[in-house]
Design an enzyme around this catalytic site. Sequence first.
Site, mmCIF file in Angstrom:
data_model
loop_
_atom_site.group_PDB
_atom_site.id
_atom_site.type_symbol
_atom_site.label_atom_id
_atom_site.label_comp_id
_atom_site.label_asym_id
_atom_site.label_seq_id
_atom_site.Cartn_x
_atom_site.Cartn_y
_atom_site.Cartn_z
ATOM 1 N N ASP A 213 0.828 -1.203 0.000
ATOM 2 C CA ASP A 213 0.000 0.000 0.000
ATOM 3 C C ASP A 213 0.873 1.269 0.000
ATOM 4 O OD1 ASP A 213 -2.783 0.936 0.262
ATOM 5 O OD2 ASP A 213 -2.098 1.802 2.152
ATOM 6 N N GLU A 275 2.048 -0.319 -4.850
ATOM 7 C CA GLU A 275 0.958 0.576 -5.266
ATOM 8 C C GLU A 275 1.581 1.921 -5.667
ATOM 9 O OE1 GLU A 275 -3.172 2.767 -4.083
ATOM 10 O OE2 GLU A 275 -1.578 2.554 -2.619
HETATM 11 C C1 NOJ Z 1 -4.542 2.843 -1.030
HETATM 12 C C2 NOJ Z 1 -5.682 1.894 -0.826
HETATM 13 O O1 NOJ Z 1 -5.929 1.219 -2.032
HETATM 14 C C3 NOJ Z 1 -6.854 2.718 -0.361
HETATM 15 O O2 NOJ Z 1 -8.039 1.962 -0.334
HETATM 16 C C4 NOJ Z 1 -6.529 3.295 0.999
HETATM 17 O O3 NOJ Z 1 -7.568 4.182 1.398
HETATM 18 C C5 NOJ Z 1 -5.214 4.078 0.970
HETATM 19 N N1 NOJ Z 1 -4.180 3.417 0.251
HETATM 20 C C6 NOJ Z 1 -4.713 4.308 2.379
HETATM 21 O O4 NOJ Z 1 -4.276 3.084 2.933
#
Ligand code: NOJ
Length: 540
Positions: A213, A275
């Site tokens: 993440d 990500e």
């Molecule tokens: C990216 C995640 O995909 C999202 O759902 C989340 O709100 C944020 N990161 C914070 O963790």
Amino acid sequence: MRQKAVKRRPDESSTRPWWRGAVFYEIYVRSFADSNDDGIGDLPGITSRLEYIKGLGVDAIWLTPFYPSPQKDHGYDVADYFDVNPEYGTLEDFDKLVTRAQDLHLKVLVDLVPNHTSDRHPWFQAALSGPDDPHRTWYYFVDGKPDGSPPNNWESAFSGPAWMKDSRSGQWYMHLFAPEQPDLNWWNPEVPAEFEKIVKFWLDRGADGYRIDVASALFKRKDLADRPMIANQLTGLPIPDSKFKIIDQPEVHEVYRSWRRILNGYKPPPVLVGEIFDPSRQARYILPDQLDMAFALVRAPWSASLWRRSIEVDRHASPGPVAAPSWTQSNHDLVRHVTRLGGGFLGRARARAALLLLLGLPGQVFLYQGEELGLEEVDVPPKDRQDPFYKVSGGKEAGRDGCRVPLPWHKGQPNAGFSKAAPWLPMPAGWDSLAVDAQAESAGSMLVFYQRAIALRRSLSGVLPGRLRWCPAPEGVLVYQHGGLTVAVNFLARAVELPARGRMLISTDPLARSRNGRLTLPANSGAWLDRLAGVRVSTT
Ligand code: NOJ
Ligand code: CA
């Protein structure tokens, strides 16, 4: 006592890593399948549906966070990195899921959330107890400015300041997301040391890798300097310069190098997917000693030239001859792409064509649960919305609930068979006509189309080398060759005819034809041919 590690299987295959060219399926745990009829998806529900996922032809699943969490950001606020949220099951349920996935030759990716914890995490609770607590330095606790304002002008991704005042000490703590998600201070070496344990924990239990993440955000610039103010291009009013770099600090690469060293101790080496969406930053992360993949998100409007540009930007973002993008159109943070592409019949027709376009490219593909059913974004009634993005923005942002509505499994059943209890987000009336069992029986359904296209891609893997060549095509049409495969997509609202030879392998529209050296593509349709001859094209 932790459970005994699930034994990892030895690498059956050759030197090609299993994930190259793989199709991944993202499971939003809360909304996938509910085993105990409490209205909330759970791990046993997923295990019971792994055969369905296998039937789609995918290679791997990515599970969104299933750890104990107050669910302020639906699992992205972790209160314990070493356990399972009781709503979702137990560690034994995770083990059973992994064992069943291994039996089905499905890999399992776990979502790792290293940038922030929940405010209920014991580390943060300890940190709140006072400035002298040893955990205080695990987070960013900072004095405000002399005028009483927050330490700097950084903003939360969910709107408003990225700082919350700790009333007990008078200091502020940083949260780049919701206030209930305090950012960890990765400059403190105890934080990376703890995460090395977490990384090992789920790998020892049989996970095949991680989706990381907000992978580039772990370290913030040390001086915590204000973003310089610039003039808004439209209004002329001063706004913070979003180009001013506060994340992407060089130290984050050392963290991924250390994780890679850990991963190299497992056979086959697990995979790391960051990500990171911005193609211009990916080359610094997708390296043999760091991450394997980041996301190549295509969300351009339905236009041949914009799609080609988006694809090209991502292709050139991946360094080296072997790296290839990980194509995706949807995830749990985005408006569902059938809706983005026009909705209804039109959106679904385009989504089929888009799938063929992306599945034919070199690289990996990430699907998001429900896209195989052609699900659309749901307009969740404001009173039922749960997303902090909606709440923190004071209702200004619609939030992401609309793409997180539970899956319809059975036609004619209450809540389309997801649960006997009211689902955590209400399901729209009529969704049961899109249910898995209804679509499985219908040859023309989106589900059957996904199954056919993915199976075909798998069968072609031997004739798909990494080289891609764009072919001349009329405006509004994209044609490329990838090894022995030709992919053609008509973005126009009218039929086109191209001089093209090749056996039609699959098409999104029953009226598409490949005959006597000519390929006919109806409006908003696509096809795969097994070769293409002739370079001159014309429209009709
Ligand atoms: C990216 C995640 O995909 C999202 O759902 C989340 O709100 C944020 N990161 C914070 O963790
Ligand atoms: Ca449940």
